[in-house]
Structure formats: structure tokens, C-alpha cells
Design an enzyme around this catalytic site. Structure first.
Site, PDB file in Angstrom:
ATOM      1  N   TYR A  43       0.730  -1.266   0.117  1.00  0.00           N
ATOM      2  CA  TYR A  43       0.046  -0.011  -0.112  1.00  0.00           C
ATOM      3  C   TYR A  43       0.812   1.229  -0.101  1.00  0.00           C
ATOM      4  O   TYR A  43       0.397   2.506  -0.317  1.00  0.00           O
ATOM      5  CB  TYR A  43      -0.912  -0.019   1.234  1.00  0.00           C
ATOM      6  N   GLY A  44       1.982   1.137   0.671  1.00  0.00           N
ATOM      7  CA  GLY A  44       2.854   2.118   0.640  1.00  0.00           C
ATOM      8  C   GLY A  44       3.074   3.289  -0.499  1.00  0.00           C
ATOM      9  O   GLY A  44       3.187   4.440  -0.216  1.00  0.00           O
ATOM     10  N   CYS A  74      -2.071  -1.322   9.673  1.00  0.00           N
ATOM     11  CA  CYS A  74      -1.423  -0.849   8.632  1.00  0.00           C
ATOM     12  C   CYS A  74      -1.019   0.907   8.648  1.00  0.00           C
ATOM     13  O   CYS A  74      -2.141   1.364   8.813  1.00  0.00           O
ATOM     14  CB  CYS A  74      -1.934  -1.199   7.311  1.00  0.00           C
ATOM     15  N   ASN A  75       0.064   1.283   8.920  1.00  0.00           N
ATOM     16  CA  ASN A  75       0.369   2.545   8.873  1.00  0.00           C
ATOM     17  C   ASN A  75      -0.024   3.456   7.779  1.00  0.00           C
ATOM     18  O   ASN A  75      -1.049   4.487   7.840  1.00  0.00           O
ATOM     19  CB  ASN A  75       1.772   2.888   9.227  1.00  0.00           C
ATOM     20  N   THR A  76       0.161   2.934   6.487  1.00  0.00           N
ATOM     21  CA  THR A  76      -0.422   3.743   5.532  1.00  0.00           C
ATOM     22  C   THR A  76      -1.870   3.799   5.338  1.00  0.00           C
ATOM     23  O   THR A  76      -2.455   4.691   5.099  1.00  0.00           O
ATOM     24  CB  THR A  76       0.139   2.829   4.251  1.00  0.00           C
ATOM     25  N   CYS A 185       6.026   1.808  10.480  1.00  0.00           N
ATOM     26  CA  CYS A 185       5.738   0.858   9.423  1.00  0.00           C
ATOM     27  C   CYS A 185       5.426  -0.513  10.084  1.00  0.00           C
ATOM     28  O   CYS A 185       6.265  -0.639  11.077  1.00  0.00           O
ATOM     29  CB  CYS A 185       6.549   1.042   8.227  1.00  0.00           C
ATOM     30  N   THR A 186       4.545  -1.074   9.624  1.00  0.00           N
ATOM     31  CA  THR A 186       4.290  -2.583  10.440  1.00  0.00           C
ATOM     32  C   THR A 186       5.656  -3.380  10.421  1.00  0.00           C
ATOM     33  O   THR A 186       5.818  -4.225  11.194  1.00  0.00           O
ATOM     34  CB  THR A 186       3.397  -3.417   9.609  1.00  0.00           C
ATOM     35  N   HIS A 187       6.420  -3.051   9.289  1.00  0.00           N
ATOM     36  CA  HIS A 187       7.535  -4.082   9.233  1.00  0.00           C
ATOM     37  C   HIS A 187       8.969  -3.883   9.965  1.00  0.00           C
ATOM     38  O   HIS A 187       9.624  -4.402  10.128  1.00  0.00           O
ATOM     39  CB  HIS A 187       7.831  -4.034   7.753  1.00  0.00           C
TER      40      HIS A 187
HETATM   41  N1  DGL Z   1       1.785  -2.211   5.954  1.00  0.00           N
HETATM   42  C1  DGL Z   1       2.287  -1.182   5.656  1.00  0.00           C
HETATM   43  C2  DGL Z   1       2.553   0.225   6.290  1.00  0.00           C
HETATM   44  O1  DGL Z   1       2.516  -0.200   7.749  1.00  0.00           O
HETATM   45  C3  DGL Z   1       3.757  -1.568   4.952  1.00  0.00           C
HETATM   46  C4  DGL Z   1       3.687  -2.369   3.662  1.00  0.00           C
HETATM   47  C5  DGL Z   1       2.899  -1.732   2.376  1.00  0.00           C
HETATM   48  O2  DGL Z   1       3.654  -0.682   2.001  1.00  0.00           O
HETATM   49  O3  DGL Z   1       1.915  -2.101   2.282  1.00  0.00           O
HETATM   50  O4  DGL Z   1       2.558   1.163   6.222  1.00  0.00           O
END
Ligand code: DGL
Length: 267
Positions: A43-44, A74-76, A185-187
Site C-alpha cells: 500500500y505504501g 497498517c500505518n499507510t 510501518c508494520t515491518h
Molecule cells: N503495512 C504497511 C505500513 O505499515 C507496509 C507495507 C505496505 O507498503 O503495504 O505502512
């Protein structure tokens, strides 16, 4: 609302399992349904409109499963869609940005506060807004780190290439002498040892997962929606594509709980 109903958690893919893990630890008596949009990750780099549309589709799917609360891991998605999700949801919706901002404001010794995230999260200015709502004078320095997500997905948590990239991305924040760094960000929590090494031990790394789990606990308590003691707890995992990879990579995020996942196509 049924108090034994599960909590819905969603993410663009696998990374939100870091938030799920914090929820299991904080609320062991709650059942969960995790939805990872593995067909449409990442999603980023996508536009706010597209991320909003995807997020709303997942919300409605989770509501159809009877969830009593939704966590946007998800942060995005939180950055682009939290308002729209709350407007359309009859149950509480909790994102990861406000809890992360709260933790950063509590941890800083005067700033500046560093924030890293996907291109979309950083461009949205959602973190500076959330931080300034709590501490208007605090300086916030941001950096987008788009290559971190694929590095983590590859399991390159401590690879020399990851360190090289991290040093480049984080240089402006190190130059600005931030005293806390929000992992927006989740990762990124999986890169903690590497990021700690690059930024130096005196910089505190803020991972919003535990703070988000605390916000969920408080919301359930206030709404009298906590699961009663003694009911049977379950954890369901659902993805939109590539179930074997989700299980394989996801197990690194969450351990033994991830033995099976269902596939549901949305859109
Ligand atoms: N889950 C997304 C976030 O926390 C990171 C991965 C993505 O770009 O979808 O922003």
C-alpha cells in the site's frame, strides 16, 4: 454487540502480524480475525484514494464476519483511511498512528522526534499532525524508507545491504540529532537491532504495536465489550492471495499461532 465476538485486524499483508502479536500478549482472552491483503500489497506507494478503497472493502468484509472492533494495523491505511473507516463503521476503529504518536511524545526528552514510514505515510503528514496535537512545539523530522518493506519480506533483517540502505535513509535524522525514532510501518520492528545500531543507543525506538494493544484494551473496557473469562479463544487468518508465502513469512512474525490461513478475494 456480542462480547465473545472477535476483534478484526487488517493490514496490507504480513507486517500487521507484529500488531496482532502485541494484541495476543495484552489481551489473551480475545479472539481475532486477521485479514492480510496479500493480493494488493504494498500500500505504501499507492494513492490515498486507492488505499482508502481497499481499506473500506476490508472493513466491510470484517464487519460481515461479526467483529466487535477493528484494528487498522497498517500505518499507510491509518494515514489515508482512518477517518473514512470510522465514518462507515458501527464498531470502534483503532489505528496505529495516534498510539505511536502518544508513545513518542512520552519518550522524547525535548526532541526532535524522528519518524520513518512508507512514502504514503510520510507524504500524508499524519504523524506530525498526531504528534503536534499532543505537543505543538515539538520538532518532527521525517524520512520515507520504501526499501525496508521488501528487505524485511526477504528476511534481510541484519544483512550488510540492509545496513547500507538504513545508513543512507537515516542520515538526515541522525544529523538532526533526533532523540526518539518512531517506527511508523508494520515491518520496521523487525529491523530494530539494525536501526538501533545505525542510530546509536541513546535514540529510543518507538514501536506502536504495544501502545495500540493498550488502546484496544481501553476501548473494549470503556464500551464493556471485553470477552468474558472462560470462553473459547480462536485466531483466524485470512489473506487475499498466496497463502503458502503468508504462512511461511508470517511464521517469522508470529510464531506457532500461524498454522493455517484461508484465502478470500476482495474487490
Ligand atoms: N503495512 C504497511 C505500513 O505499515 C507496509 C507495507 C505496505 O507498503 O503495504 O505502512
Amino acid at each position: 454487540m456480542n462480547r465473545t465476538a472477535p476483534i478484526g485486524i487488517f493490514d496490507s499483508g504480513i507486517g500487521g502480524l507484529t500488531v496482532a502479536r502485541a494484541l495476543y500478549e495484552r489481551l489473551p482472552g480475545e479472539s481475532t480475525i486477521y485479514f492480510g491483503d496479500t493480493a494488493r500489497v504494498p500500500y505504501g506507494p499507492k494513492s490515498p484514494e486507492t488505499v482508502r478503497r481497499y481499506s473500506l472493502e476490508i472493513l466491510h468484509w470484517l464487519l460481515g464476519q461479526g467483529v466487535k472492533l477493528v484494528v487498522v494495523a497498517c500505518n499507510t491505511s491509518t494515514a489515508h483511511a482512518l477517518g473514512a473507516l470510522r465514518e462507515q463503521s458501527p464498531v470502534p476503529v483503532i489505528g496505529v498512528i495516534e498510539p505511536g504518536a502518544r508513545a513518542a511524545v512520552a519518550a522524547t526528552r525535548g526532541g526532535p522526534v524522528g519518524v520513518i514510514g512508507t512514502a504514503g505515510t510520510i507524504a500524508s503528514q499524519a504523524y506530525p499532525r498526531a504528534i503536534h496535537a499532543l505537543a505543538p512545539a515539538l520538532r518532527v523530522e521525517q524520512a520515507a524508507c520504501p526499501l525496508f518493506v521488501p528487505l524485511v519480506e526477504e528476511g534481510w533483517f541484519d544483512h550488510p545491504a540492509a545496513e547500507l540502505i538504513a545508513r543512507d535513509y537515516l542520515r538526515p535524522l541522525a544529523t538532526a540529532a533526533v532523540d526518539v525514532l518512531v517506527l511508523g510501518c508494520t515491518h520496521y520492528p523487525l529491523l530494530k537491532p539494525l536501526l538501533g545500531r545505525v542510530m546509536g543507543q541513546e535514540v529510543r525506538l518507538i514501536d506502536s504495536a504495544a501502545e495500540t494493544a493498550q488502546a484496544v484494551a481501553e476501548t473494549l473496557a470503556a464500551a464493556q465489550l471485553e470477552a468474558p473469562a472462560g470462553h473459547v479463544v480462536f485466531h483466524r487468518f485470512v489473506v487475499s492471495d498466496d497463502e503458502p508465502r503468508f504462512r511461511q513469512v508470517g511464521s517469522r512474525f508470529i510464531g506457532e499461532k500461524l498454522t493455517a490461513a484461508e484465502v478470500v478475494a476482495l474487490g
